[in-house]
Design a protein around this motif. Structure first.
Motif, PDB file in Angstrom:
ATOM      1  N   VAL A   4      41.651  46.449  44.461  1.00 38.29           N
ATOM      2  CA  VAL A   4      41.146  45.457  43.504  1.00 38.29           C
ATOM      3  C   VAL A   4      39.620  45.449  43.509  1.00 38.29           C
ATOM      4  O   VAL A   4      38.993  45.404  44.571  1.00 38.29           O
ATOM      5  N   ASP A  30      42.952  47.931  40.058  1.00 34.29           N
ATOM      6  CA  ASP A  30      42.880  46.646  39.357  1.00 34.29           C
ATOM      7  C   ASP A  30      41.405  46.352  39.109  1.00 34.29           C
ATOM      8  O   ASP A  30      40.723  45.761  39.939  1.00 34.29           O
ATOM      9  N   ALA A  32      40.436  44.562  36.614  1.00 28.44           N
ATOM     10  CA  ALA A  32      40.575  43.502  35.607  1.00 28.44           C
ATOM     11  C   ALA A  32      39.268  42.774  35.333  1.00 28.44           C
ATOM     12  O   ALA A  32      38.950  42.455  34.191  1.00 28.44           O
ATOM     13  N   ALA A  33      38.505  42.503  36.405  1.00 25.64           N
ATOM     14  CA  ALA A  33      37.299  41.680  36.236  1.00 25.64           C
ATOM     15  C   ALA A  33      36.028  42.521  36.295  1.00 25.64           C
ATOM     16  O   ALA A  33      34.940  41.969  36.350  1.00 25.64           O
ATOM     17  N   SER A  54      41.131  43.421  32.161  1.00 24.32           N
ATOM     18  CA  SER A  54      41.660  42.200  31.543  1.00 24.32           C
ATOM     19  C   SER A  54      40.704  41.678  30.483  1.00 24.32           C
ATOM     20  O   SER A  54      39.488  41.681  30.677  1.00 24.32           O
ATOM     21  N   ASN A  56      41.355  38.534  29.420  1.00 27.77           N
ATOM     22  CA  ASN A  56      41.710  37.115  29.531  1.00 27.77           C
ATOM     23  C   ASN A  56      40.494  36.241  29.165  1.00 27.77           C
ATOM     24  O   ASN A  56      39.364  36.704  29.197  1.00 27.77           O
ATOM     25  N   LYS A  59      37.144  36.291  31.236  1.00 25.32           N
ATOM     26  CA  LYS A  59      36.494  37.547  31.632  1.00 25.32           C
ATOM     27  C   LYS A  59      35.197  37.782  30.866  1.00 25.32           C
ATOM     28  O   LYS A  59      34.883  37.075  29.916  1.00 25.32           O
ATOM     29  N   GLY A  66      45.358  39.497  27.006  1.00 21.70           N
ATOM     30  CA  GLY A  66      45.618  40.933  26.940  1.00 21.70           C
ATOM     31  C   GLY A  66      44.663  41.727  27.802  1.00 21.70           C
ATOM     32  O   GLY A  66      43.903  41.164  28.599  1.00 21.70           O
ATOM     33  N   TRP A 158      30.783  39.142  37.848  1.00 24.99           N
ATOM     34  CA  TRP A 158      31.630  38.339  36.962  1.00 24.99           C
ATOM     35  C   TRP A 158      31.648  36.875  37.408  1.00 24.99           C
ATOM     36  O   TRP A 158      31.436  35.970  36.618  1.00 24.99           O
TER      37      TRP A 158
HETATM   38  C1  LIG Z   1      41.675  38.201  35.877  1.00 21.17           C
HETATM   39  C2  LIG Z   1      42.228  39.115  36.877  1.00 21.17           C
HETATM   40  C3  LIG Z   1      43.552  39.536  36.810  1.00 21.17           C
HETATM   41  C4  LIG Z   1      44.521  39.009  35.785  1.00 21.17           C
HETATM   42  O1  LIG Z   1      44.257  39.469  34.497  1.00 21.17           O
HETATM   43  P1  LIG Z   1      45.125  38.840  33.303  1.00 21.17           P
HETATM   44  O2  LIG Z   1      44.659  39.547  32.084  1.00 21.17           O
HETATM   45  O3  LIG Z   1      44.800  37.374  33.281  1.00 21.17           O
HETATM   46  O4  LIG Z   1      46.537  39.110  33.642  1.00 21.17           O
HETATM   47  C5  LIG Z   1      44.020  40.440  37.756  1.00 21.17           C
HETATM   48  N1  LIG Z   1      43.217  40.900  38.735  1.00 21.17           N
HETATM   49  C6  LIG Z   1      41.928  40.511  38.836  1.00 21.17           C
HETATM   50  C7  LIG Z   1      41.090  41.081  39.942  1.00 21.17           C
HETATM   51  C8  LIG Z   1      41.390  39.601  37.935  1.00 21.17           C
HETATM   52  O5  LIG Z   1      40.122  39.208  38.055  1.00 21.17           O
END
Ligand SMILES: *Cc1c(COP(=O)(O)O)cnc(C)c1O
Length: 248
Positions: A4, A30, A32-33, A54, A56, A59, A66, A158
């Motif tokens: 992550v 991951d 995502a952020a 992500s 979201n 973010k 999505g 972030w």
């Molecule tokens: C925000 C986040 C997620 C979740 O993303 P979603 O689009 O809300 O499902 C997962 N992992 C990390 C590290 C995040 O910051």
């Protein structure tokens, strides 16, 4: 393995990739952020078989929800596209050889996210400036720490996270959170580690003490790209007030 990129800072992906290659373990990052963050000159997640981002609402670039999947393997992306759009066979009726998911991002939401992409560099700079300002405004307080930036990566910052270590003279993280909350300022503890979540009570686990310590001490401070200097000063003053004499 799913490493992550926590709080918008890339993990040490090359080290993880080297280890996983030895054991034949595929890596899905991951990220995502971490949109806009880099590691060794490449984008966050670059080098893993897949990287997930992500969009979201909270973010750095958001479509309201999505996300996106990235890979340099066209076959994996084709497979993901198919599964995300209900795994439909090419036929006039709905024909399914396997089950899929309704994960497609709508065109309207995609347009909202795309419109923000050109300003990603400015958004990253805005978040980094917020982090630097928190560090400058709070770094002298006893028992307060910030996440250092490793030489191999550039974070998008972030979320600005501060650590409050009571044994080194800081108030308890929860005391700071509650003091901010009383002033209408929302802050949140850092993510609770999965091995401490009741849902995974019975799951096998290894390590986790460092994550548990960070959860005890870590507080995510207001970090929106639109936070004004005056608003940030108010947050800094409220936190300093928790330190009594040392905060003056
Ligand atoms: C925000 C986040 C997620 C979740 O993303 P979603 O689009 O809300 O499902 C997962 N992992 C990390 C590290 C995040 O910051």
């Amino acid at each position: 393995m799913v490493p992550v990129d926590l709080f918008g800072q890339s993990c040490d992906l090359d080290a993880i990739l080297a280890l996983c290659e030895r054991w034949g373990v595929p890596v899905l990052c991951d990220s995502a952020a971490a949109l806009g963050a880099t590691q060794r000159g490449r984008h966050a997640g670059c080098g893993a078989r897949l990287a997930a981002f992500s969009f979201n609402g909270n973010k750095i670039v958001t479509a309201g929800g999505g996300g996106a999947l990235a890979s340099d393997d066209p076959a994996l992306i084709a497979r993901a596209r198919r599964l995300a759009s209900q795994a439909k066979e090419p036929s006039p009726h709905y024909q399914h050889e396997e089950t899929g998911f309704a994960y497609a991002l709508s065109s309207v939401l995609a347009a909202v996210g795309l419109a923000q992409l050109p300003s990603l560099p400015q958004r990253v700079e805005a978040r980094r400036a917020l982090f630097a300002r928190y560090q400058e405004g709070l770094g002298d307080l006893p028992g307060v720490g910030f996440m250092p930036e490793p030489a191999w990566g550039r974070a998008n910052r972030w979320l600005s996270v501060a650590l409050f270590h009571p044994r080194a003279g800081a108030p308890d993280r929860e005391a700071v959170r509650e003091a901010l909350s009383a002033l209408g300022i929302e802050s949140r503890p850092v993510w609770k580690p999965l091995h401490l979540q009741p849902a995974f009570r019975d799951a096998p686990q290894a390590g986790g003490a460092a994550a548990a310590r960070l959860f005890e001490a870590g507080l995510c401070l207001p970090s929106g790209s639109g936070l004004t200097p005056a608003q940030q000063d108010r947050v800094i003053a409220a936190i300093r007030a928790c330190f009594g004499e040392a905060g003056r």
